[in-house]
Design an enzyme around this catalytic site. Structure first.
Site, mmCIF file in Angstrom:
data_model
loop_
_atom_site.group_PDB
_atom_site.id
_atom_site.type_symbol
_atom_site.label_atom_id
_atom_site.label_comp_id
_atom_site.label_asym_id
_atom_site.label_seq_id
_atom_site.Cartn_x
_atom_site.Cartn_y
_atom_site.Cartn_z
ATOM 1 N N SER A 83 1.057 -1.452 0.470
ATOM 2 C CA SER A 83 -0.246 -0.428 0.030
ATOM 3 C C SER A 83 0.651 1.243 -0.101
ATOM 4 C CB SER A 83 -1.016 -0.076 0.961
ATOM 5 O OG SER A 83 -0.632 -0.031 2.648
ATOM 6 N N ASN A 84 1.866 1.611 0.907
ATOM 7 C CA ASN A 84 2.501 2.487 0.272
ATOM 8 C C ASN A 84 3.630 2.580 -0.586
ATOM 9 O OD1 ASN A 84 3.123 3.687 3.176
ATOM 10 N ND2 ASN A 84 3.024 1.743 3.678
ATOM 11 N N HIS A 95 8.961 2.731 9.652
ATOM 12 C CA HIS A 95 8.622 2.191 10.480
ATOM 13 C C HIS A 95 7.037 2.142 11.396
ATOM 14 C CE1 HIS A 95 9.609 -1.359 13.248
ATOM 15 N NE2 HIS A 95 9.332 -0.834 14.608
HETATM 16 C C1 GRF Z 1 4.127 -0.862 6.631
HETATM 17 O O1 GRF Z 1 3.255 -0.445 8.056
HETATM 18 C C2 GRF Z 1 5.708 -0.158 7.109
HETATM 19 O O2 GRF Z 1 5.569 1.139 7.859
HETATM 20 C C3 GRF Z 1 6.446 -0.981 7.600
HETATM 21 O O3 GRF Z 1 5.883 -2.491 7.122
HETATM 22 C C4 GRF Z 1 3.988 -2.026 6.818
HETATM 23 C C5 GRF Z 1 4.337 -2.450 4.952
HETATM 24 O O4 GRF Z 1 2.648 -1.825 4.490
HETATM 25 N N1 GRF Z 1 7.595 -0.991 6.869
HETATM 26 P P1 GRF Z 1 2.130 -1.937 3.194
HETATM 27 O O5 GRF Z 1 3.358 -3.231 2.214
HETATM 28 O O6 GRF Z 1 2.993 -1.024 2.385
HETATM 29 O O7 GRF Z 1 1.325 -2.136 2.730
#
Ligand code: GRF
Length: 191
Positions: A13-14, A105
């Site tokens: 999602s990020n 993080h």
């Molecule tokens: C996020 O919460 C990020 O902070 C952590 O892992 C998660 C990844 O989520 N490092 P996504 O794969 O981006 O949905």
């Protein structure tokens, strides 16, 4: 135009949010490549849907300087953003991209960081400890797990009835709001 590689292992999602941010709001940089170590990860489908190149690399490939640096050179990568990337970044890559590898993080480091502290394990630990707040940390990547210089932190309250899933949703909202912007700020000052 500066070129970003996102390294991810999971849902993505990020990654999706960063890709669309640079298309819509910041034309000084673009996500040129997603590097993923898990063939079944959701991030591959998301990047594919957006037409962003993706490469699946095994842990051995990632740790192989010849293979890894060839990929970075082929795509002319200026900055690396980790987004849910569960492997350690090899030392040769940290050396090559000094001050240009960021991680997000989902806790207020140094709290709830280090080995084994990822994904829902973090939010479960935060709820179990009855923390009154949690948050996100964006930091430079060093050879120590979750240990590099902190660039940005912001917090959010944890309510007494919040579940780990509630906390996770709050964290995702913070990540969405801040990570692309901070990547844009760092990339604008990198040579
Ligand atoms: C996020 O919460 C990020 O902070 C952590 O892992 C998660 C990844 O989520 N490092 P996504 O794969 O981006 O949905």
């Amino acid at each position: 135009m500066k070129r970003i590689a996102i390294f991810a292992s999971g849902n993505g999602s990020n990654a999706e949010n960063i890709i669309t941010h640079f298309r819509k709001n910041n034309r000084d940089a673009e996500v040129a490549l997603v590097v993923c170590n898990k063939p079944e990860a959701g991030v591959i489908e998301r990047a594919g849907r957006l037409g962003t190149d993706t490469i699946v690399m095994t842990r051995a490939d990632i740790n192989d300087p010849v293979k890894m640096l060839a990929v970075m050179d082929e795509y002319k990568i200026d900055l690396i953003a980790l987004a849910g990337f569960l492997l350690m970044v090899p030392a040769f890559l940290i050396e090559r991209y000094k001050g240009k590898i960021l991680n997000i993080h989902p806790s207020l480091l140094p709290k709830y960081g280090g080995k084994g502290m990822y994904g829902k394990h973090i939010h479960e630990a935060v709820v179990a400890a009855k923390e009154k707040e949690t948050g996100i940390t964006i930091h430079l990547v060093s050879e120590e797990c979750d240990g590099g210089d902190i660039i940005f932190q912001t917090s959010v309250p944890v309510e007494p009835n919040d579940t780990a899933a509630d906390v996770e949703a709050k964290i995702h909202a913070l990540e969405k709001e801040h990570y692309p912007r901070i990547i844009g700020e760092i990339i604008s000052v990198t040579k």
